[in-house]
Write a protein that holds these residues in place. Structure first.
Motif, PDB file in Angstrom:
ATOM      1  N   ASN A 157      -0.672   0.244 -33.415  1.00 55.30           N
ATOM      2  CA  ASN A 157      -1.875   1.024 -33.717  1.00 55.30           C
ATOM      3  C   ASN A 157      -3.085   0.595 -32.889  1.00 55.30           C
ATOM      4  O   ASN A 157      -4.200   1.028 -33.163  1.00 55.30           O
ATOM      5  N   LEU A 158      -2.874  -0.262 -31.902  1.00 60.36           N
ATOM      6  CA  LEU A 158      -3.935  -0.597 -30.942  1.00 60.36           C
ATOM      7  C   LEU A 158      -3.523  -0.048 -29.576  1.00 60.36           C
ATOM      8  O   LEU A 158      -2.327   0.088 -29.294  1.00 60.36           O
ATOM      9  N   SER A 159      -4.497   0.241 -28.743  1.00 63.70           N
ATOM     10  CA  SER A 159      -4.178   0.697 -27.387  1.00 63.70           C
ATOM     11  C   SER A 159      -3.674  -0.504 -26.570  1.00 63.70           C
ATOM     12  O   SER A 159      -3.804  -1.660 -26.999  1.00 63.70           O
ATOM     13  N   GLY A 160      -3.122  -0.212 -25.394  1.00 67.52           N
ATOM     14  CA  GLY A 160      -2.666  -1.293 -24.523  1.00 67.52           C
ATOM     15  C   GLY A 160      -3.798  -2.250 -24.208  1.00 67.52           C
ATOM     16  O   GLY A 160      -3.637  -3.473 -24.279  1.00 67.52           O
ATOM     17  N   GLU A 161      -4.952  -1.689 -23.890  1.00 73.32           N
ATOM     18  CA  GLU A 161      -6.108  -2.506 -23.535  1.00 73.32           C
ATOM     19  C   GLU A 161      -6.582  -3.344 -24.729  1.00 73.32           C
ATOM     20  O   GLU A 161      -6.922  -4.518 -24.581  1.00 73.32           O
ATOM     21  N   GLU A 162      -6.582  -2.727 -25.915  1.00 74.77           N
ATOM     22  CA  GLU A 162      -7.023  -3.468 -27.120  1.00 74.77           C
ATOM     23  C   GLU A 162      -6.065  -4.615 -27.435  1.00 74.77           C
ATOM     24  O   GLU A 162      -6.505  -5.695 -27.851  1.00 74.77           O
ATOM     25  N   LYS A 195      -3.300   3.245 -15.912  1.00 72.94           N
ATOM     26  CA  LYS A 195      -3.612   4.630 -16.302  1.00 72.94           C
ATOM     27  C   LYS A 195      -3.401   4.884 -17.796  1.00 72.94           C
ATOM     28  O   LYS A 195      -4.006   5.770 -18.364  1.00 72.94           O
ATOM     29  N   ARG A 196      -2.501   4.119 -18.412  1.00 71.27           N
ATOM     30  CA  ARG A 196      -2.189   4.353 -19.838  1.00 71.27           C
ATOM     31  C   ARG A 196      -2.858   3.316 -20.742  1.00 71.27           C
ATOM     32  O   ARG A 196      -2.487   3.168 -21.902  1.00 71.27           O
ATOM     33  N   ARG A 197      -3.855   2.597 -20.219  1.00 73.15           N
ATOM     34  CA  ARG A 197      -4.396   1.466 -20.974  1.00 73.15           C
ATOM     35  C   ARG A 197      -5.092   1.874 -22.261  1.00 73.15           C
ATOM     36  O   ARG A 197      -5.170   1.098 -23.204  1.00 73.15           O
ATOM     37  N   ARG A 198      -5.599   3.111 -22.320  1.00 73.33           N
ATOM     38  CA  ARG A 198      -6.326   3.529 -23.522  1.00 73.33           C
ATOM     39  C   ARG A 198      -5.420   4.224 -24.537  1.00 73.33           C
ATOM     40  O   ARG A 198      -5.875   4.613 -25.609  1.00 73.33           O
ATOM     41  N   ASP A 199      -4.149   4.409 -24.209  1.00 73.70           N
ATOM     42  CA  ASP A 199      -3.216   5.051 -25.153  1.00 73.70           C
ATOM     43  C   ASP A 199      -2.696   4.042 -26.161  1.00 73.70           C
ATOM     44  O   ASP A 199      -2.543   2.853 -25.848  1.00 73.70           O
ATOM     45  N   LEU A 200      -2.421   4.538 -27.362  1.00 71.69           N
ATOM     46  CA  LEU A 200      -1.880   3.642 -28.393  1.00 71.69           C
ATOM     47  C   LEU A 200      -0.486   3.172 -27.985  1.00 71.69           C
ATOM     48  O   LEU A 200       0.306   3.956 -27.452  1.00 71.69           O
ATOM     49  N   TRP A 206     -11.080  -8.579 -36.269  1.00 64.63           N
ATOM     50  CA  TRP A 206     -11.359  -7.421 -35.391  1.00 64.63           C
ATOM     51  C   TRP A 206     -10.083  -6.614 -35.164  1.00 64.63           C
ATOM     52  O   TRP A 206     -10.094  -5.377 -35.227  1.00 64.63           O
ATOM     53  N   LYS A 207      -8.994  -7.317 -34.920  1.00 62.98           N
ATOM     54  CA  LYS A 207      -7.710  -6.642 -34.673  1.00 62.98           C
ATOM     55  C   LYS A 207      -7.273  -5.836 -35.894  1.00 62.98           C
ATOM     56  O   LYS A 207      -6.875  -4.661 -35.772  1.00 62.98           O
ATOM     57  N   ASP A 208      -7.372  -6.430 -37.088  1.00 60.89           N
ATOM     58  CA  ASP A 208      -6.948  -5.722 -38.310  1.00 60.89           C
ATOM     59  C   ASP A 208      -7.824  -4.503 -38.582  1.00 60.89           C
ATOM     60  O   ASP A 208      -7.315  -3.433 -38.947  1.00 60.89           O
ATOM     61  N   LEU A 209      -9.130  -4.647 -38.388  1.00 55.87           N
ATOM     62  CA  LEU A 209     -10.031  -3.518 -38.654  1.00 55.87           C
ATOM     63  C   LEU A 209      -9.834  -2.407 -37.613  1.00 55.87           C
ATOM     64  O   LEU A 209      -9.842  -1.224 -37.964  1.00 55.87           O
ATOM     65  N   SER A 210      -9.631  -2.803 -36.358  1.00 55.29           N
ATOM     66  CA  SER A 210      -9.421  -1.788 -35.309  1.00 55.29           C
ATOM     67  C   SER A 210      -8.138  -1.003 -35.565  1.00 55.29           C
ATOM     68  O   SER A 210      -8.117   0.223 -35.434  1.00 55.29           O
ATOM     69  N   ALA A 211      -7.071  -1.716 -35.915  1.00 55.12           N
ATOM     70  CA  ALA A 211      -5.791  -1.043 -36.183  1.00 55.12           C
ATOM     71  C   ALA A 211      -5.918  -0.138 -37.403  1.00 55.12           C
ATOM     72  O   ALA A 211      -5.395   0.984 -37.430  1.00 55.12           O
ATOM     73  N   GLU A 212      -6.642  -0.603 -38.419  1.00 54.24           N
ATOM     74  CA  GLU A 212      -6.793   0.186 -39.645  1.00 54.24           C
ATOM     75  C   GLU A 212      -7.665   1.420 -39.406  1.00 54.24           C
ATOM     76  O   GLU A 212      -7.423   2.488 -39.973  1.00 54.24           O
ATOM     77  N   ARG A 213      -8.672   1.277 -38.528  1.00 57.14           N
ATOM     78  CA  ARG A 213      -9.539   2.416 -38.196  1.00 57.14           C
ATOM     79  C   ARG A 213      -8.702   3.552 -37.616  1.00 57.14           C
ATOM     80  O   ARG A 213      -8.951   4.715 -37.868  1.00 57.14           O
ATOM     81  N   ARG A 214      -7.671   3.192 -36.864  1.00 60.57           N
ATOM     82  CA  ARG A 214      -6.810   4.197 -36.252  1.00 60.57           C
ATOM     83  C   ARG A 214      -5.817   4.781 -37.258  1.00 60.57           C
ATOM     84  O   ARG A 214      -5.646   5.983 -37.353  1.00 60.57           O
ATOM     85  N   SER A 215      -5.169   3.905 -37.998  1.00 60.85           N
ATOM     86  CA  SER A 215      -4.020   4.353 -38.795  1.00 60.85           C
ATOM     87  C   SER A 215      -4.378   4.682 -40.236  1.00 60.85           C
ATOM     88  O   SER A 215      -3.763   5.546 -40.848  1.00 60.85           O
ATOM     89  N   ARG A 216      -5.346   4.007 -40.798  1.00 62.11           N
ATOM     90  CA  ARG A 216      -5.715   4.119 -42.221  1.00 62.11           C
ATOM     91  C   ARG A 216      -4.491   3.963 -43.128  1.00 62.11           C
ATOM     92  O   ARG A 216      -4.373   4.596 -44.162  1.00 62.11           O
ATOM     93  N   GLU A 217      -3.571   3.115 -42.714  1.00 59.61           N
ATOM     94  CA  GLU A 217      -2.337   2.915 -43.484  1.00 59.61           C
ATOM     95  C   GLU A 217      -2.590   2.103 -44.742  1.00 59.61           C
ATOM     96  O   GLU A 217      -1.943   2.326 -45.762  1.00 59.61           O
TER      97      GLU A 217
END
Lengths: 241, 230
Positions: free
Chosen positions: A90-95, A124-129, B19-30
């Motif tokens: 659930n994080l992008s590659g960059e994150e 190019k795909r760094r911002r994709d999940l 930060w990692k947990d909040l960022s992931a949760e912001r995306r997924s809201r799981e």
């Protein structure tokens, strides 16, 4: 100077001994292929070297740091890549790289992220999940994760598992590039063709011990399979001969 | 003796995990969505299932609140650690050159933020449905103290249960007996605050919660490193 020194290593899980007095060494700049049947103890050895598992008995030193006493020093010196990517979907590659860069205390993180993304051709795909990446792309990003802190030592545990042909070829190219940078690499694999192509030394692990070892020049170019079979089952090889 | 490489500071590593947990949760809201929906269902079902007079309602409100947060929290804790299990991310965390308790406290703070957000949403709704003013400073302090104890124990135990096949079921079975003292104290303190009882009755419960929180934070510091190693 040896980057990895293992002497008389024993690892027990309950009553079962997985490693039985194992001796192993990897010098700076060596690319060691660790071969062996399933259950031989290859992954256990790598997990101990990575400080994810404690040795029961024996001396283990990585990059001059002794395990388990100086585990943090060891962790800062090595990168680990396995068939599981250790990446957050659930994080992008960059994150993902930003997160691991922070926990590895990487200086000038933005520049380093660009460098490792270029290395694995994922800029190019760094911002994709990451959950939208193919298996091959995720594995390439996992290499970037393992390299984010520029480690001197890389541990690769079955890095080709689940990759298609194209992704495997791409991984070959990246690993060759990494090896050419003079890093010490230890790789477990069942793929003898790739191991023969990449590694400068081959160790065979069976029943918790290194039972054979050879340098690239010591065996014929296409002789790794015969060397491996001879090491695992010498009697059958004599009969075949 | 090799030069010791630069290690990441405790605080930097801990906030990176948050930060990692909040960022992931912001995306997924799981995590958050599951906890909120479950809590709202409990509020609604209890409101219609229990037809109580105002006096009885006042007496059981605190109990209902803590039942809601306890079960919703279990759902959140299970999911929070399951994310670390996917792709073997926990190993990725454990491979980093940080004091491992920074990882534990990063996860604890993340889980606490999720449970606080749920409490912020559920409290006003509980007030409306039950016609009781729950915006009481004493009750809020009790919620904070109770939630800390609950989340510290839950996060600690979920690192064990996530390694098992029956982790989702195992977590409440292991956690609830341990957190019983803090939940009982939290329910009693909450009830006394809502009934405007004197502080002499309330202090022993608050003290027990503070002691519980400190003891389990200390146990986390001592044992987490051993717990996550094979």
């Amino acid at each position: 100077m040896a980057e990895i020194i293992v002497q008389k290593l024993v690892k027990r899980f309950g009553l079962k001994s997985v490693l039985k007095g194992l001796d192993f060494e990897a010098k700076a700049g060596e690319f060691v292929g660790l071969l062996g049947p399933n259950g031989a103890g290859k992954t256990t050895l790598l997990r101990i070297l990575a400080s994810l598992s404690r040795p029961t008995i024996g001396l283990v030193k990585v990059a001059g740091f002794r395990l388990p006493q100086q585990a943090a020093g060891v962790r800062a010196s090595l990168g680990v890549l396995s068939h599981q990517t250790m990446l957050y979907g659930n994080l992008s590659g960059e994150e993902n790289l930003k997160f691991f860069g922070k926990v590895y205390n990487v200086g000038d993180l933005e520049t380093r992220i660009i460098e490792v993304l270029d290395l694995v051709d994922l800029a190019k795909r760094r911002r994709d999940l990451v959950r939208t990446y193919s298996r091959g792309m995720a594995q390439r990003l996992a290499i970037a994760r393992a390299m984010i802190h520029n480690p001197a030592i890389l541990l690769l545990d079955e890095p080709y598992t689940g990759l298609d042909q194209d992704a495997s070829l791409m991984l070959d190219a990246i690993l060759k590039q990494i090896a050419a940078q003079g890093r010490t690499v230890v790789m477990t694999s069942h793929d003898l063709v790739r191991t023969a192509e990449l590694c400068s030394r081959f160790d065979v692990l069976s029943r918790g011990k290194i039972i054979a070892s050879a340098r690239r020049g010591e065996i014929p170019r296409d002789g790794l399979l015969a060397f491996y079979r001879q090491a695992i089952n010498p009697e059958r090889e004599v009969e075949n001969a | 003796m090799p030069k010791q490489p630069s290690l990441t500071s405790f605080w930097k590593a801990m906030w990176a995990v948050v930060w990692k947990d909040l960022s992931a949760e912001r995306r997924s809201r799981e995590i958050f969505s599951v906890m909120v929906v479950f809590s709202l269902l409990v509020v609604i079902i209890s409101n219609f299932a229990l037809d109580l007079n105002p006096k009885t309602q006042r007496e059981i409100t605190a109990g209902m609140l803590w039942i809601t947060f306890t079960f919703a929290g279990t759902l959140g804790l299970n999911r929070s650690m399951a994310i670390e299990k996917e792709n073997n991310c926990l190993d990725g965390l454990l491979l980093s050159p940080v004091d491992r308790t920074a990882i534990l406290f990063g996860k604890v703070i993340g889980n606490l933020l999720f449970i606080f957000m749920v409490e912020i949403i559920v409290l006003p709704l509980f007030s409306i449905f039950n016609n009781i003013n729950l915006l009481n400073a004493g009750l809020l302090i009790t919620l904070v103290l109770g939630s800390i104890g609950y989340v510290v124990v839950g996060t600690f135990l979920s690192t064990i249960t996530v390694q098992t096949r029956t982790g989702n079921i195992l977590l409440p079975i292991l956690q609830f007996p341990i957190i019983l003292p803090v939940i009982i104290s939290a329910v009693r303190a909450s009830t006394f605050f809502l009934q405007n009882q004197p502080m002499e009755l309330i202090w022993p419960n608050l003290n027990l919660m503070i002691a519980f929180d400190l003891i389990y934070i200390a146990l986390g510091v001592i044992f987490f490193d051993y717990l996550v190693e094979e």
